[in-house]
Design a protein around this motif. Structure first.
Motif, mmCIF file in Angstrom:
data_model
loop_
_atom_site.group_PDB
_atom_site.id
_atom_site.type_symbol
_atom_site.label_atom_id
_atom_site.label_comp_id
_atom_site.label_asym_id
_atom_site.label_seq_id
_atom_site.Cartn_x
_atom_site.Cartn_y
_atom_site.Cartn_z
ATOM 1 N N ARG A 173 0.860 -1.182 0.000
ATOM 2 C CA ARG A 173 0.000 0.000 0.000
ATOM 3 C C ARG A 173 0.892 1.226 0.000
ATOM 4 O O ARG A 173 1.742 1.389 0.877
ATOM 5 N N ILE A 174 0.696 2.051 -1.008
ATOM 6 C CA ILE A 174 1.505 3.265 -1.153
ATOM 7 C C ILE A 174 0.684 4.443 -0.665
ATOM 8 O O ILE A 174 -0.427 4.702 -1.151
ATOM 9 N N LYS A 175 1.226 5.139 0.312
ATOM 10 C CA LYS A 175 0.542 6.269 0.935
ATOM 11 C C LYS A 175 1.028 7.577 0.307
ATOM 12 O O LYS A 175 2.217 7.726 -0.001
ATOM 13 N N THR A 176 0.120 8.515 0.135
ATOM 14 C CA THR A 176 0.481 9.829 -0.372
ATOM 15 C C THR A 176 0.095 10.894 0.647
ATOM 16 O O THR A 176 -0.751 10.659 1.522
ATOM 17 N N ASP A 177 0.710 12.062 0.531
ATOM 18 C CA ASP A 177 0.447 13.121 1.518
ATOM 19 C C ASP A 177 -0.824 13.899 1.217
ATOM 20 O O ASP A 177 -1.146 14.883 1.880
ATOM 21 N N GLY A 178 -1.551 13.460 0.224
ATOM 22 C CA GLY A 178 -2.828 14.050 -0.152
ATOM 23 C C GLY A 178 -3.352 13.255 -1.335
ATOM 24 O O GLY A 178 -2.667 12.352 -1.832
ATOM 25 N N PRO A 179 -4.553 13.536 -1.806
ATOM 26 C CA PRO A 179 -5.061 12.808 -2.970
ATOM 27 C C PRO A 179 -4.122 12.965 -4.163
ATOM 28 O O PRO A 179 -3.695 14.077 -4.480
ATOM 29 N N ASP A 180 -3.775 11.876 -4.808
ATOM 30 C CA ASP A 180 -2.889 11.924 -5.970
ATOM 31 C C ASP A 180 -3.429 10.998 -7.052
ATOM 32 O O ASP A 180 -3.139 9.802 -7.069
ATOM 33 N N PRO A 181 -4.194 11.544 -7.996
ATOM 34 C CA PRO A 181 -4.779 10.712 -9.056
ATOM 35 C C PRO A 181 -3.733 10.131 -9.998
ATOM 36 O O PRO A 181 -4.011 9.202 -10.745
ATOM 37 N N LEU A 182 -2.511 10.679 -9.966
ATOM 38 C CA LEU A 182 -1.468 10.217 -10.875
ATOM 39 C C LEU A 182 -0.583 9.126 -10.283
ATOM 40 O O LEU A 182 0.396 8.718 -10.915
ATOM 41 N N LEU A 183 -0.923 8.641 -9.098
ATOM 42 C CA LEU A 183 -0.034 7.679 -8.440
ATOM 43 C C LEU A 183 0.250 6.456 -9.328
ATOM 44 O O LEU A 183 1.413 6.060 -9.467
ATOM 45 N N PRO A 184 -0.743 5.829 -9.972
ATOM 46 C CA PRO A 184 -0.408 4.703 -10.854
ATOM 47 C C PRO A 184 0.535 5.104 -11.995
ATOM 48 O O PRO A 184 1.443 4.358 -12.354
ATOM 49 N N THR A 185 0.326 6.293 -12.550
ATOM 50 C CA THR A 185 1.218 6.773 -13.602
ATOM 51 C C THR A 185 2.632 6.958 -13.080
ATOM 52 O O THR A 185 3.614 6.652 -13.762
ATOM 53 N N ARG A 186 2.751 7.457 -11.853
ATOM 54 C CA ARG A 186 4.086 7.648 -11.264
ATOM 55 C C ARG A 186 4.802 6.313 -11.089
ATOM 56 O O ARG A 186 6.031 6.255 -11.088
ATOM 57 N N MET A 187 4.041 5.259 -10.961
ATOM 58 C CA MET A 187 4.640 3.932 -10.803
ATOM 59 C C MET A 187 5.010 3.298 -12.150
ATOM 60 O O MET A 187 5.399 2.145 -12.216
ATOM 61 N N SER A 188 4.902 4.081 -13.240
ATOM 62 C CA SER A 188 5.192 3.542 -14.570
ATOM 63 C C SER A 188 6.506 4.051 -15.148
ATOM 64 O O SER A 188 6.824 3.770 -16.300
ATOM 65 N N ARG A 189 7.272 4.817 -14.377
ATOM 66 C CA ARG A 189 8.494 5.410 -14.910
ATOM 67 C C ARG A 189 9.527 5.545 -13.795
ATOM 68 O O ARG A 189 9.238 5.263 -12.625
ATOM 69 N N TYR A 190 10.739 5.953 -14.171
ATOM 70 C CA TYR A 190 11.721 6.156 -13.122
ATOM 71 C C TYR A 190 11.256 7.311 -12.249
ATOM 72 O O TYR A 190 10.559 8.201 -12.739
ATOM 73 N N PRO A 191 11.570 7.326 -10.954
ATOM 74 C CA PRO A 191 12.547 6.481 -10.269
ATOM 75 C C PRO A 191 11.961 5.215 -9.642
ATOM 76 O O PRO A 191 12.548 4.673 -8.719
ATOM 77 N N THR A 192 10.822 4.745 -10.155
ATOM 78 C CA THR A 192 10.167 3.602 -9.499
ATOM 79 C C THR A 192 10.474 2.260 -10.164
ATOM 80 O O THR A 192 9.765 1.289 -9.920
ATOM 81 N N ARG A 238 -1.686 18.667 -7.687
ATOM 82 C CA ARG A 238 -1.339 17.305 -7.291
ATOM 83 C C ARG A 238 -2.310 16.724 -6.259
ATOM 84 O O ARG A 238 -2.162 15.574 -5.864
ATOM 85 N N LYS A 239 -3.262 17.505 -5.844
ATOM 86 C CA LYS A 239 -4.190 17.041 -4.814
ATOM 87 C C LYS A 239 -5.632 16.963 -5.293
ATOM 88 O O LYS A 239 -6.535 16.651 -4.523
ATOM 89 N N ILE A 240 -5.853 17.267 -6.572
ATOM 90 C CA ILE A 240 -7.205 17.261 -7.122
ATOM 91 C C ILE A 240 -7.468 15.935 -7.823
ATOM 92 O O ILE A 240 -6.725 15.542 -8.715
ATOM 93 N N VAL A 241 -8.514 15.262 -7.414
ATOM 94 C CA VAL A 241 -8.854 13.974 -8.000
ATOM 95 C C VAL A 241 -9.739 14.125 -9.236
ATOM 96 O O VAL A 241 -9.566 13.429 -10.231
ATOM 97 N N ASP A 242 -10.690 15.049 -9.187
ATOM 98 C CA ASP A 242 -11.605 15.239 -10.297
ATOM 99 C C ASP A 242 -10.847 15.708 -11.540
ATOM 100 O O ASP A 242 -10.194 16.760 -11.518
ATOM 101 N N PRO A 243 -10.897 14.958 -12.656
ATOM 102 C CA PRO A 243 -10.101 15.293 -13.846
ATOM 103 C C PRO A 243 -10.385 16.684 -14.409
ATOM 104 O O PRO A 243 -9.458 17.409 -14.784
ATOM 105 N N GLU A 244 -11.645 17.060 -14.488
ATOM 106 C CA GLU A 244 -11.978 18.354 -15.080
ATOM 107 C C GLU A 244 -11.473 19.508 -14.211
ATOM 108 O O GLU A 244 -10.968 20.504 -14.724
ATOM 109 N N ALA A 245 -11.628 19.361 -12.900
ATOM 110 C CA ALA A 245 -11.142 20.405 -11.995
ATOM 111 C C ALA A 245 -9.615 20.495 -12.064
ATOM 112 O O ALA A 245 -9.032 21.597 -12.054
ATOM 113 N N ARG A 246 -8.981 19.354 -12.135
ATOM 114 C CA ARG A 246 -7.522 19.331 -12.216
ATOM 115 C C ARG A 246 -7.041 19.936 -13.534
ATOM 116 O O ARG A 246 -6.051 20.675 -13.577
ATOM 117 N N LYS A 247 -7.734 19.645 -14.614
ATOM 118 C CA LYS A 247 -7.382 20.187 -15.930
ATOM 119 C C LYS A 247 -7.405 21.704 -15.905
ATOM 120 O O LYS A 247 -6.528 22.370 -16.479
#
Length: 497
Positions: free
Chosen positions: A139-158, A437-446
């Motif tokens: 289980r990977i914990k973030t310091d706030g909502p992070d909708p990109l966490l799976p994407t972050r796990m697809s490239r370095y440094p992971t 980095r803390k917005i989950v809703d795609p449209e709001a984040r966009k």
């Protein structure tokens, strides 16, 4: 080709398909524009081109650029700040060490450790910790909502590294002799010369069809093209734009062009250093650059003038018009800033990007035309990458978001103050970047990502120039069409001999 040896059997004058054993006899040599300095994916100061082939990530991108299972078979959010990953069983590192949840935790912990000073931290700064649930669940914990966490796990440094081996040999030795779970195993690394990899016969996705790959440093563009045409290389990166016609006309080679598939080149500005702390000075420099002329006349149209660091394929892209070339306005802004006679400043560049020396010279001339006298310093790439952030105070750098296809990767690391690669200092940008980095809703984040690009255009924390096209050269018997994420996965390259 001299460096491709494929064993085959001829029966009645016809070639039989390659067997697994004969495929392992094939070799390919790839000519690179830059030399490799280190191979630890957690502490990279260069593109991940080679380590892509040695290591695996929890999540991968398919040919359609959608996220697919990698070392993690599945993942899901448990709450706003927790993602659970179910890991693939039976995978081993090249040294026989087991891949498991402890390896994932170790990989991420060594990057987010403040004492590590990892230059790649920006990509996973939202991660606060990793919890091992069982040997194959994390289980990977973030310091706030992070909708990109799976994407972050697809490239370095992971890219996942082996804990026992890293602890045994230390980070420095690991960077010289890496061990991963990927399709290719490390064989040899001679700095400034080459990296040799061999196929991992036990790779969990299946044995690679190409048995050996040599990544050879050939910094000179003419030498790189010559190596391709003479058979010394089977594939080359970064074809010089003025040599494109030679490859296009060759009966033995093909050009592979990926529009907007390269880096977005910009001039970084150390904003805390006078006179770059003055907005009008930054605006003047921005207006002094004739981007269209550079792209048309120097790069021969094989780049796209841009007004934002975000790529058109990225989520959150906003079509910001490039700053118009206006030397009269530049001189006026300099006068308003108290520099009617201009000033002198150092600008650093390197040998890494398309015709970068000519581009740097052209920009220096254009700055000179409005009274800004430039002291140019050109450094070898191996030296250039060691100074993070660059001291500049003006420096050329290329940045890409192609591996995540999200605006966050294009802007956060180079515009958020305090990040390893950033020399920007705009509080309004910092707030927006953190908010995005803390917005989950795609449209709001966009909307926030678009606002970031608008504020950047207004405050000029750096000078965006253009996005390069990706230009490769390949032998006729090499199958590779290029990828929007700029990767060169040898596992997917096929030989047709």
């Amino acid at each position: 080709m001299k460096h491709i040896r494929v064993l085959f059997l001829a029966v009645a004058g016809l070639l039989t398909p390659l067997s697994a054993a004969s495929a392992q006899e094939s070799e390919i040599t790839i000519g690179r524009a830059v030399s490799t300095t280190a191979l630890d994916p957690g502490f990279l100061r260069e593109a991940a081109t080679i380590v892509d082939n040695i290591f695996d990530t929890l999540v991968m991108r398919g040919e359609d650029m959608k996220l697919v299972a990698g070392l993690a078979e599945s993942w899901k959010p448990l709450d706003d700040t927790t993602w659970e990953f179910k890991l693939r069983k039976g995978v081993k590192f090249h040294n026989g060490e087991d891949f498991d949840a402890e390896a994932v935790k170790f990989t991420i912990d060594r990057i987010i450790d403040p004492a590590a000073n990892a230059p790649t931290l920006s990509y996973i700064r939202t991660v606060s910790g990793v919890e091992v649930v069982d040997p194959y669940t994390v289980r990977i914990k973030t310091d706030g909502p992070d909708p990109l966490l799976p994407t972050r796990m697809s490239r370095y440094p992971t890219y996942v590294v082996p804990p026992k081996y890293v602890k045994e040999v230390g980070n420095d030795e690991f960077a010289r002799k890496p061990v991963g779970t990927g399709p290719y195993e490390f064989v040899e690394f001679v700095p400034d010369q080459h990296v040799v990899l061999q196929a991992n016969a036990d790779y969990w996705r299946g044995t690679p069809s190409i048995g050996m790959v040599t990544w050879r440093a050939i910094p000179d563009g003419t030498a790189r093209v010559t190596a391709l045409l003479t058979g010394e290389a089977d594939f080359i990166e970064s074809v010089p734009v003025d040599l494109v016609p030679i490859i296009e006309q060759s009966p033995d080679a093909d050009l592979v062009l990926v529009k907007n598939g390269g880096l977005t080149v910009y001039l970084g500005l150390v904003m805390k250093e006078a006179p770059l702390d003055d907005l009008k000075v930054r605006q003047a420099l921005d207006a002094a650059i004739d981007r269209k002329s550079i792209v048309d006349n120097i790069l021969r149209g094989m780049a796209t003038v841009k007004g934002t660091q975000v790529g058109p394929a990225d989520f959150g892209y906003l079509d910001i018009p490039p700053t118009p070339y206006d030397p009269a306005k530049a001189r006026q802004l300099l006068a308003e800033a108290g520099h009617p006679d201009g000033f002198s400043i150092k600008m650093q560049s390197t040998h890494r990007y398309m015709k970068d020396s000519e581009v740097a010279q052209a920009i220096a001339q254009q700055f000179g035309d409005v009274g800004v006298k430039v002291e140019q310093e050109v450094l070898d790439w191996s030296v250039y990458t060691q100074d993070v952030p660059r001291k500049g105070p003006i420096f050329m750098l290329g940045w890409g978001s192609t591996q995540t296809l999200d605006a966050d990767a294009a802007v956060y690391a180079i515009m958020r103050s305090g990040e390893p690669y950033s020399t920007a200092d705009v509080p309004e940008l910092d707030s927006l970047l953190d908010e995005s980095r803390k917005i989950v809703d795609p449209e709001a984040r966009k909307k926030v990502l678009e606002e970031i690009q608008k504020v950047a255009a207004e405050t000029v924390p750096l000078l965006t120039l253009y996005q390069e096209d990706a230009l490769y050269g390949k032998a006729k018997d090499v199958e590779f069409a290029g990828r929007p994420d700029a990767r060169i996965p040898v596992y997917d390259i096929k030989l047709t001999r």
